[in-house]
Design a protein around this motif. Structure first.
Motif, PDB file in Angstrom:
ATOM      1  N   GLY A   1      -2.036   8.092   0.962  1.00 41.20           N
ATOM      2  CA  GLY A   1      -1.592   8.344   0.250  1.00 41.20           C
ATOM      3  C   GLY A   1       0.227   8.180   0.114  1.00 41.20           C
ATOM      4  O   GLY A   1       1.170   9.153  -0.283  1.00 41.20           O
ATOM      5  N   LEU A   2       0.425   7.768   1.439  1.00 39.54           N
ATOM      6  CA  LEU A   2       1.767   6.905   1.976  1.00 39.54           C
ATOM      7  C   LEU A   2       1.995   6.189   0.950  1.00 39.54           C
ATOM      8  O   LEU A   2       1.675   5.292   0.328  1.00 39.54           O
ATOM      9  N   ALA A   3       3.488   6.715   0.587  1.00 41.60           N
ATOM     10  CA  ALA A   3       4.341   5.576   0.013  1.00 41.60           C
ATOM     11  C   ALA A   3       4.437   4.227   0.536  1.00 41.60           C
ATOM     12  O   ALA A   3       4.338   4.018   1.321  1.00 41.60           O
ATOM     13  N   TRP A   4       4.331   2.878  -0.259  1.00 42.63           N
ATOM     14  CA  TRP A   4       4.168   1.763   0.157  1.00 42.63           C
ATOM     15  C   TRP A   4       4.911   1.760   1.524  1.00 42.63           C
ATOM     16  O   TRP A   4       5.213   1.228   2.518  1.00 42.63           O
TER      17      TRP A   4
ATOM     18  N   LYS B   1      -2.413  -0.473   4.932  1.00 42.37           N
ATOM     19  CA  LYS B   1      -3.459  -0.197   3.928  1.00 42.37           C
ATOM     20  C   LYS B   1      -4.175   1.095   4.069  1.00 42.37           C
ATOM     21  O   LYS B   1      -4.113   1.605   3.442  1.00 42.37           O
ATOM     22  N   ALA B   2      -4.457   1.471   5.389  1.00 46.38           N
ATOM     23  CA  ALA B   2      -4.724   2.519   5.828  1.00 46.38           C
ATOM     24  C   ALA B   2      -3.885   3.889   5.365  1.00 46.38           C
ATOM     25  O   ALA B   2      -4.440   4.933   5.228  1.00 46.38           O
ATOM     26  N   ALA B   3      -2.565   3.181   5.635  1.00 41.84           N
ATOM     27  CA  ALA B   3      -1.878   4.368   5.408  1.00 41.84           C
ATOM     28  C   ALA B   3      -1.017   4.849   4.106  1.00 41.84           C
ATOM     29  O   ALA B   3      -1.572   5.575   3.271  1.00 41.84           O
ATOM     30  N   ARG B   4      -1.189   3.343   3.298  1.00 40.70           N
ATOM     31  CA  ARG B   4      -1.470   3.634   1.646  1.00 40.70           C
ATOM     32  C   ARG B   4      -2.116   4.570   1.254  1.00 40.70           C
ATOM     33  O   ARG B   4      -2.296   4.974   0.601  1.00 40.70           O
TER      34      ARG B   4
ATOM     35  N   ALA C   1     -10.633  -6.661  -8.750  1.00 39.44           N
ATOM     36  CA  ALA C   1      -9.462  -7.636  -9.215  1.00 39.44           C
ATOM     37  C   ALA C   1      -9.865  -8.895  -9.690  1.00 39.44           C
ATOM     38  O   ALA C   1     -11.549  -9.083  -8.127  1.00 39.44           O
ATOM     39  N   GLY C   2      -9.545  -9.728 -10.105  1.00 40.80           N
ATOM     40  CA  GLY C   2      -9.014 -11.531 -10.002  1.00 40.80           C
ATOM     41  C   GLY C   2     -10.101 -10.679 -12.029  1.00 40.80           C
ATOM     42  O   GLY C   2     -11.217 -10.988 -12.233  1.00 40.80           O
ATOM     43  N   ALA C   3     -10.379 -13.042 -11.715  1.00 38.80           N
ATOM     44  CA  ALA C   3     -10.859 -12.751 -13.223  1.00 38.80           C
ATOM     45  C   ALA C   3     -12.284 -13.111 -13.036  1.00 38.80           C
ATOM     46  O   ALA C   3     -13.327 -12.869 -14.301  1.00 38.80           O
TER      47      ALA C   3
ATOM     48  N   ALA D   1      -9.953   4.610   4.870  1.00 32.80           N
ATOM     49  CA  ALA D   1      -8.820   4.531   4.008  1.00 32.80           C
ATOM     50  C   ALA D   1      -8.334   3.349   3.376  1.00 32.80           C
ATOM     51  O   ALA D   1      -7.993   3.755   1.801  1.00 32.80           O
ATOM     52  N   ALA D   2      -8.336   2.324   4.362  1.00 36.08           N
ATOM     53  CA  ALA D   2      -7.727   0.893   3.954  1.00 36.08           C
ATOM     54  C   ALA D   2      -8.295   1.057   2.301  1.00 36.08           C
ATOM     55  O   ALA D   2      -8.082   0.317   1.366  1.00 36.08           O
ATOM     56  N   GLU D   3      -9.275   0.550   1.911  1.00 32.02           N
ATOM     57  CA  GLU D   3     -11.024   1.040   0.933  1.00 32.02           C
ATOM     58  C   GLU D   3      -9.680   1.617  -0.388  1.00 32.02           C
ATOM     59  O   GLU D   3     -10.165   0.612  -1.879  1.00 32.02           O
ATOM     60  N   ARG D   4      -9.059   2.521  -0.568  1.00 34.80           N
ATOM     61  CA  ARG D   4      -8.873   3.079  -1.563  1.00 34.80           C
ATOM     62  C   ARG D   4      -7.441   2.649  -1.680  1.00 34.80           C
ATOM     63  O   ARG D   4      -7.337   2.866  -3.143  1.00 34.80           O
ATOM     64  N   THR D   5      -7.022   1.412  -1.479  1.00 31.90           N
ATOM     65  CA  THR D   5      -6.174   1.052  -2.422  1.00 31.90           C
ATOM     66  C   THR D   5      -6.898  -0.373  -2.815  1.00 31.90           C
ATOM     67  O   THR D   5      -6.098  -1.293  -3.717  1.00 31.90           O
TER      68      THR D   5
END
Length: 197
Positions: free
Chosen positions: A20-23, A14-17, A189-191, A173-177
């Motif tokens: 800005g890194l691709a999945w 998640k931090a890498a994503r 996200a979510g209802a 970094a992960a929080e940006r996802t």
């Protein structure tokens, strides 16, 4: 804080994503950090340092030497060319977080044993084996086919406590996802509380 192998892999991915890194590359980063941490090497620290540098970019080849600033990109390229590297070897210039290259080279070593050399140590990678003599890679790294074993074998170890500053950097970094909160809802996200199914 002590994280399990799965937890450190998920957080690193998640931090890498989030940086800005691709999945696909983020998944490589997560697996690589877990591989290092399971062998007592500070993969999470290296990833946090790489993400702080924010230098992603595809590597280029200059003869037998791969040049790039991001070991995640370079490592993925090496893994993609495993058959060639197992036959000819490879050189990689110095870069921040060079230890993150070891998991990719371990994939190459499934085909053929690799002897490693860098400015402050040397090592050996074979099928299911890792040997290190000296410090972990920090400078230019050379890998060549071979079968001589020397140094200390790194067995799998229990999870270590990840330093608080490293954990904070990865979490930031992960929080940006995460999905942003929507006006009128308490969470992203979510209802939330309006789900009437």
């Amino acid at each position: 804080m002590i994280l399990s192998g799965g937890e450190i892999e998920a957080l690193s991915r998640k931090a890498a994503r989030g940086s800005g890194l691709a999945w696909g590359l983020a998944e490589e980063a997560g697996r690589g950090v877990r591989w290092l941490e399971m062998r007592g090497l500070a993969g999470a620290d290296a990833l946090a340092e790489v993400l702080r540098e924010k230098r992603p970019g595809a590597p280029i080849q200059n003869g037998q030497t791969w040049i790039g600033d991001c070991p995640i990109y370079v490592g993925a390229t090496l893994a993609d060319r495993a058959a060639d590297i197992a036959r000819t070897g490879v050189q990689v210039r110095a870069m921040v977080g060079a230890i993150l290259l070891l998991p990719a080279l371990a994939l190459v070593a499934r085909r053929r044993t690799l002897m490693l050399a860098w400015s402050n140590g040397r090592g050996f990678l074979g099928p299911g084996e890792v040997w290190i003599d000296g410090e972990v890679p920090q400078g230019p790294l050379q890998a060549r086919p071979g079968d001589v074993r020397s140094g200390v074998r790194l067995p799998e170890v229990p999870p270590r406590a990840v330093p608080a500053d490293v954990l904070a950097a990865l979490n930031t970094a992960a929080e940006r996802t995460y999905a942003p909160a929507h006006i009128g809802y308490e969470s992203g996200a979510g209802a939330g509380q309006t789900d009437n199914d």
